[in-house]
Design a protein around this motif. Structure first.
Motif, PDB file in Angstrom:
ATOM      1  N   ILE A   1       0.843  -1.194   0.000  1.00 41.12           N
ATOM      2  CA  ILE A   1       0.000   0.000   0.000  1.00 41.12           C
ATOM      3  C   ILE A   1       0.877   1.242   0.000  1.00 41.12           C
ATOM      4  O   ILE A   1       2.029   1.220   0.435  1.00 41.12           O
ATOM      5  CB  ILE A   1      -0.978   0.021   1.194  1.00 41.12           C
ATOM      6  CG1 ILE A   1      -0.223   0.073   2.526  1.00 41.12           C
ATOM      7  CG2 ILE A   1      -1.902  -1.190   1.139  1.00 41.12           C
ATOM      8  CD1 ILE A   1      -1.145   0.247   3.735  1.00 41.12           C
ATOM      9  N   SER A   2       0.320   2.339  -0.490  1.00 38.41           N
ATOM     10  CA  SER A   2       1.072   3.588  -0.587  1.00 38.41           C
ATOM     11  C   SER A   2       1.325   4.167   0.796  1.00 38.41           C
ATOM     12  O   SER A   2       0.632   3.841   1.775  1.00 38.41           O
ATOM     13  CB  SER A   2       0.303   4.593  -1.439  1.00 38.41           C
ATOM     14  OG  SER A   2      -0.867   5.020  -0.750  1.00 38.41           O
ATOM     15  N   SER A   3       2.300   5.052   0.882  1.00 43.06           N
ATOM     16  CA  SER A   3       2.618   5.677   2.168  1.00 43.06           C
ATOM     17  C   SER A   3       1.445   6.522   2.665  1.00 43.06           C
ATOM     18  O   SER A   3       1.173   6.579   3.875  1.00 43.06           O
ATOM     19  CB  SER A   3       3.877   6.530   2.041  1.00 43.06           C
ATOM     20  OG  SER A   3       3.707   7.540   1.068  1.00 43.06           O
ATOM     21  N   ASN A   4       0.720   7.158   1.759  1.00 44.44           N
ATOM     22  CA  ASN A   4      -0.432   7.975   2.174  1.00 44.44           C
ATOM     23  C   ASN A   4      -1.528   7.116   2.782  1.00 44.44           C
ATOM     24  O   ASN A   4      -2.111   7.465   3.822  1.00 44.44           O
ATOM     25  CB  ASN A   4      -0.981   8.756   0.981  1.00 44.44           C
ATOM     26  CG  ASN A   4      -0.054   9.874   0.540  1.00 44.44           C
ATOM     27  OD1 ASN A   4       0.752  10.366   1.330  1.00 44.44           O
ATOM     28  ND2 ASN A   4      -0.154  10.269  -0.723  1.00 44.44           N
ATOM     29  N   LEU A   5      -1.821   5.982   2.145  1.00 48.60           N
ATOM     30  CA  LEU A   5      -2.845   5.095   2.693  1.00 48.60           C
ATOM     31  C   LEU A   5      -2.375   4.502   4.016  1.00 48.60           C
ATOM     32  O   LEU A   5      -3.161   4.367   4.966  1.00 48.60           O
ATOM     33  CB  LEU A   5      -3.169   3.984   1.691  1.00 48.60           C
ATOM     34  CG  LEU A   5      -4.180   2.925   2.160  1.00 48.60           C
ATOM     35  CD1 LEU A   5      -5.486   3.567   2.633  1.00 48.60           C
ATOM     36  CD2 LEU A   5      -4.446   1.911   1.054  1.00 48.60           C
ATOM     37  N   ALA A   6      -1.099   4.165   4.103  1.00 47.90           N
ATOM     38  CA  ALA A   6      -0.563   3.618   5.350  1.00 47.90           C
ATOM     39  C   ALA A   6      -0.717   4.618   6.492  1.00 47.90           C
ATOM     40  O   ALA A   6      -1.133   4.259   7.608  1.00 47.90           O
ATOM     41  CB  ALA A   6       0.901   3.242   5.166  1.00 47.90           C
ATOM     42  N   GLN A   7      -0.403   5.880   6.242  1.00 46.15           N
ATOM     43  CA  GLN A   7      -0.537   6.906   7.279  1.00 46.15           C
ATOM     44  C   GLN A   7      -1.989   7.067   7.707  1.00 46.15           C
ATOM     45  O   GLN A   7      -2.292   7.247   8.899  1.00 46.15           O
ATOM     46  CB  GLN A   7       0.023   8.232   6.767  1.00 46.15           C
ATOM     47  CG  GLN A   7       1.547   8.249   6.682  1.00 46.15           C
ATOM     48  CD  GLN A   7       2.086   9.526   6.073  1.00 46.15           C
ATOM     49  OE1 GLN A   7       1.529  10.049   5.115  1.00 46.15           O
ATOM     50  NE2 GLN A   7       3.175  10.029   6.623  1.00 46.15           N
ATOM     51  N   GLU A   8      -2.885   6.977   6.752  1.00 47.34           N
ATOM     52  CA  GLU A   8      -4.314   7.080   7.059  1.00 47.34           C
ATOM     53  C   GLU A   8      -4.757   5.933   7.970  1.00 47.34           C
ATOM     54  O   GLU A   8      -5.490   6.139   8.952  1.00 47.34           O
ATOM     55  CB  GLU A   8      -5.109   7.067   5.751  1.00 47.34           C
ATOM     56  CG  GLU A   8      -6.590   7.345   5.908  1.00 47.34           C
ATOM     57  CD  GLU A   8      -7.316   7.367   4.573  1.00 47.34           C
ATOM     58  OE1 GLU A   8      -8.562   7.224   4.583  1.00 47.34           O
ATOM     59  OE2 GLU A   8      -6.648   7.508   3.524  1.00 47.34           O
ATOM     60  N   LEU A   9      -4.305   4.727   7.662  1.00 37.01           N
ATOM     61  CA  LEU A   9      -4.668   3.566   8.475  1.00 37.01           C
ATOM     62  C   LEU A   9      -4.034   3.638   9.866  1.00 37.01           C
ATOM     63  O   LEU A   9      -4.678   3.318  10.874  1.00 37.01           O
ATOM     64  CB  LEU A   9      -4.240   2.277   7.767  1.00 37.01           C
ATOM     65  CG  LEU A   9      -4.994   1.913   6.486  1.00 37.01           C
ATOM     66  CD1 LEU A   9      -4.349   0.710   5.807  1.00 37.01           C
ATOM     67  CD2 LEU A   9      -6.472   1.625   6.780  1.00 37.01           C
ATOM     68  N   ILE A  10      -2.775   4.061   9.922  1.00 35.69           N
ATOM     69  CA  ILE A  10      -2.075   4.138  11.211  1.00 35.69           C
ATOM     70  C   ILE A  10      -2.729   5.169  12.125  1.00 35.69           C
ATOM     71  O   ILE A  10      -2.922   4.934  13.328  1.00 35.69           O
ATOM     72  CB  ILE A  10      -0.583   4.459  10.989  1.00 35.69           C
ATOM     73  CG1 ILE A  10       0.114   3.264  10.329  1.00 35.69           C
ATOM     74  CG2 ILE A  10       0.108   4.799  12.313  1.00 35.69           C
ATOM     75  CD1 ILE A  10       1.522   3.559   9.846  1.00 35.69           C
ATOM     76  N   GLU A  11      -3.090   6.316  11.567  1.00 30.68           N
ATOM     77  CA  GLU A  11      -3.765   7.340  12.371  1.00 30.68           C
ATOM     78  C   GLU A  11      -5.083   6.815  12.921  1.00 30.68           C
ATOM     79  O   GLU A  11      -5.450   7.076  14.078  1.00 30.68           O
ATOM     80  CB  GLU A  11      -4.006   8.590  11.520  1.00 30.68           C
ATOM     81  CG  GLU A  11      -2.734   9.375  11.216  1.00 30.68           C
ATOM     82  CD  GLU A  11      -2.978  10.523  10.252  1.00 30.68           C
ATOM     83  OE1 GLU A  11      -4.167  10.756   9.901  1.00 30.68           O
ATOM     84  OE2 GLU A  11      -2.001  11.179   9.840  1.00 30.68           O
ATOM     85  N   SER A  12      -5.789   6.051  12.109  1.00 39.27           N
ATOM     86  CA  SER A  12      -7.049   5.472  12.560  1.00 39.27           C
ATOM     87  C   SER A  12      -6.817   4.426  13.649  1.00 39.27           C
ATOM     88  O   SER A  12      -7.545   4.372  14.644  1.00 39.27           O
ATOM     89  CB  SER A  12      -7.784   4.847  11.374  1.00 39.27           C
ATOM     90  OG  SER A  12      -8.955   4.186  11.793  1.00 39.27           O
ATOM     91  N   LEU A  13      -5.776   3.603  13.472  1.00 40.91           N
ATOM     92  CA  LEU A  13      -5.470   2.569  14.465  1.00 40.91           C
ATOM     93  C   LEU A  13      -5.029   3.180  15.793  1.00 40.91           C
ATOM     94  O   LEU A  13      -5.279   2.607  16.866  1.00 40.91           O
ATOM     95  CB  LEU A  13      -4.373   1.640  13.930  1.00 40.91           C
ATOM     96  CG  LEU A  13      -4.781   0.708  12.784  1.00 40.91           C
ATOM     97  CD1 LEU A  13      -3.554   0.053  12.163  1.00 40.91           C
ATOM     98  CD2 LEU A  13      -5.759  -0.357  13.280  1.00 40.91           C
ATOM     99  N   ASN A  14      -4.372   4.325  15.732  1.00 43.06           N
ATOM    100  CA  ASN A  14      -3.922   4.984  16.961  1.00 43.06           C
ATOM    101  C   ASN A  14      -5.072   5.626  17.732  1.00 43.06           C
ATOM    102  O   ASN A  14      -4.913   5.997  18.895  1.00 43.06           O
ATOM    103  CB  ASN A  14      -2.863   6.040  16.637  1.00 43.06           C
ATOM    104  CG  ASN A  14      -1.542   5.410  16.233  1.00 43.06           C
ATOM    105  OD1 ASN A  14      -1.238   4.279  16.622  1.00 43.06           O
ATOM    106  ND2 ASN A  14      -0.745   6.132  15.448  1.00 43.06           N
ATOM    107  N   ASN A  15      -6.205   5.753  17.075  1.00 45.08           N
ATOM    108  CA  ASN A  15      -7.407   6.272  17.731  1.00 45.08           C
ATOM    109  C   ASN A  15      -8.253   5.080  18.172  1.00 45.08           C
ATOM    110  O   ASN A  15      -8.923   4.439  17.364  1.00 45.08           O
ATOM    111  CB  ASN A  15      -8.183   7.164  16.761  1.00 45.08           C
ATOM    112  CG  ASN A  15      -9.405   7.805  17.408  1.00 45.08           C
ATOM    113  OD1 ASN A  15      -9.769   7.482  18.545  1.00 45.08           O
ATOM    114  ND2 ASN A  15     -10.049   8.703  16.677  1.00 45.08           N
TER     115      ASN A  15
END
Length: 550
Positions: free
Chosen positions: A250-264
């Protein structure tokens, strides 16, 4: 008048006879001289040949290494790639011509026993483009697929298995890089039955699925986050045919989106994806091994290099450099006096399909592990030396560092391998050359199957897509003098796995030194009275010490 004519005729006859006799004598003399000259020439040629042979026999293995011979082989590999659509990858004419060249050269220049061993490799082919849905805070998005992650949000990875998830599966973010058991054990929540989100780097790409499979992961999403604009470029494109998990990049942008969601913790994050992999017919690939007919077949030293390139490049540094060095070593050994009295059998091998996941070397180790033929059993091997990428333009003198292997995960036989590492370090120190440790969790190559099988391993390496630091440039300059071509903060090989990995992508100085380092180690082992005892002797290990020269 008649008397005068008669006298004249008689004189003419005598003169004619004299001329004929003179010509005959001259011819005889010429023949004698010519024969004598040829005999002298033959004598001189014989003496010259004896002298040449004597010079060759008196050379050590390391002295027999000639950069011109190394480059001759590389030029041939480059020519093959040029004639065959720029590639020497398996299942191409370029690969077939490469291994034919190696086998023919060995047949012409040695008396080694040459064996070509075919094995099958399954092809990877998608039936349809993969589909990826994400669910973040109950918002479902159908993500964009592309082979180029700079243009899409996700891409397929070759040799992923197929999957058709009917429901959304929750994600677990794996800490660090997922390169150790600890990373997977400490992941919260447990990745068991979930999709694992794993960052690329720190260890080779196909190690991560192996570890993930221990924890019953449902699938993998691989990502890379970097400040670089091309941070997606280094994501793996193939996991090799031994992979058992469905995987997407997955792209870095999608990864950041998923990680931010997981951290919440208040946000529910999941994915659903479909990967359709077709069942295809396998194709044949070959390993080549060449054995010295002299030496104990139950005590074999094996030197290996992979013979294939990536599909989209000629692979002259990766790994024409290792293949050519292996070939030059094999012929150089045959020409030396030590060859006549080998105690140990030496086996030179060229592995196929390394670029797909070390397949050729894994096949060899698997066959040796199950063999009951004397000389072919795994325990008939003493050690393995690996030659992979020896001529990177922005080089380092890298030595395999066995301290970087994950303890307890890959091998119980680190001890003897560390002695080989120390042997290389001592040689570079004696030559007043700088050196660096090579982290084996990031430089996976054909040594791995042997190490997993508990065989001592060693090798040298000039670097791939890792970055050369300013500290390295400064340290190397303190040994070798200022080098205007040393480029800090640039990859060791900017053409790694690219079409520009041609004959112009070779550092001759580094190439010759690293090949000589391997030659030194091989000769050192050959002269050992009891190599096995040396490898496993605690006392010998304590006597071997080395460190950076300051």
């Amino acid at each position: 008048m008649e008397a005068s004519r008669s006298c004249l005729v008689t004189i003419s006859i005598l003169i004619g006879l004299f001329v004929l006799i003179s010509i005959a004598l001259n011819s005889i003399i010429l023949i004698i001289i010519t024969r004598g000259s040829n005999q002298l020439k033959n004598i001189n040629n014989t003496e010259e040949l004896k002298l040449i042979n004597q010079i060759s026999l008196n050379l050590s293995l390391i002295e027999s290494i000639d950069i011109n011979e190394l480059m001759k082989h590389l030029q041939e590999f480059n020519h093959i790639a040029t004639m065959e659509n720029g590639s020497r990858s398996i299942n191409t004419k370029g690969f077939k011509r490469t291994i034919d060249y190696i086998a023919d050269y060995l047949s012409t220049n040695t008396n080694y026993y040459i064996k070509r061993t075919p094995f099958s490799v399954r092809q990877f082919k998608l039936g349809n483009n993969p589909i990826l849905f994400t669910s973040i805070a109950n918002t479902i998005i159908n993500r964009t697929y592309s082979n180029d992650l700079s243009k899409g949000e996700f891409s397929h990875v070759e040799y992923s298995t197929d999957i058709n998830l009917k429901d959304f599966i929750n994600i677990t973010l794996i800490p660090n890089f997922g390169c150790s058991e600890k990373d997977w054990l400490t992941a919260k929540p447990s990745p068991n039955g979930r999709i694992a989100l794993v960052k690329h780097g720190a260890c080779d790409f196909f190690l991560k699925p192996i570890l993930a499979s221990h924890y019953h992961v449902k699938g993998l999403l691989l990502y890379n986050i970097s400040r670089s604009s091309n941070c997606n470029d280094s994501l793996p494109t193939s996991l090799g045919p031994f992979n058992t998990l469905p995987t997407l990049s997955i792209s870095s942008n999608l990864a950041q989106e998923l990680i931010e969601s997981l951290n919440n913790s208040a946000t529910n994050t999941g994915v659903r994806f479909i990967i359709d992999v077709l069942k295809t017919e396998p194709y044949s690939v070959e390993n080549i091994c060449a054995d010295t007919p002299i030496g104990d077949i139950t005590q074999t030293i094996i030197i290996g290099s992979h013979s294939d390139s990536i599909l989209n490049g000629p692979g002259i540094n990766d790994n024409g450099s290792g293949s050519a060095a292996n070939l030059a070593l094999a012929v150089a050994l045959f020409r030396t006096s030590m060859y006549r009295n080998l105690k140990y059998r030496i086996r030179f091998c060229w592995w196929g399909a390394e670029e797909l996941g070390l397949i050729g070397s894994f096949v060899y180790v698997t066959q040796a592990t199950t063999s009951i033929i004397i000389g072919e059993r795994f325990h008939d091997h003493l050690l393995y030396l690996n030659l992979d990428m020896l001529a990177s333009p922005n080089y380092m003198f890298g030595i395999y560092d066995l301290d970087t292997i994950i303890n307890g995960t890959l091998t119980k036989n680190i001890f003897a391998s560390k002695k080989i590492t120390t042997l290389f370090r001592n040689w570079f120190n004696d030559q007043n050359l700088p050196w660096d440790n090579v982290n084996l969790t990031t430089a996976i190559s054909d040594y791995l199957p042997f190490l997993i099988g508990n065989m001592p391993v060693g090798g040298v390496f000039s670097g791939a897509d890792g970055i050369k630091t300013k500290e390295q440039c400064d340290r190397y300059a303190s040994y070798l003098g200022p080098d205007p071509y040393c480029m800090p903060n640039i990859a060791f090989d900017q053409c790694y796995h690219k079409s520009c990995d041609t004959i112009w992508n070779i550092n001759k100085f580094a190439y010759e030194k690293l090949t000589k380092a391997i030659a030194y180690a091989l000769e050192y082992f050959i002269h050992m009275d009891n190599l096995k005892e040396w490898l496993y002797s605690v006392e010998e290990n304590q006597n071997l010490t080395s460190h950076y020269k300051k």
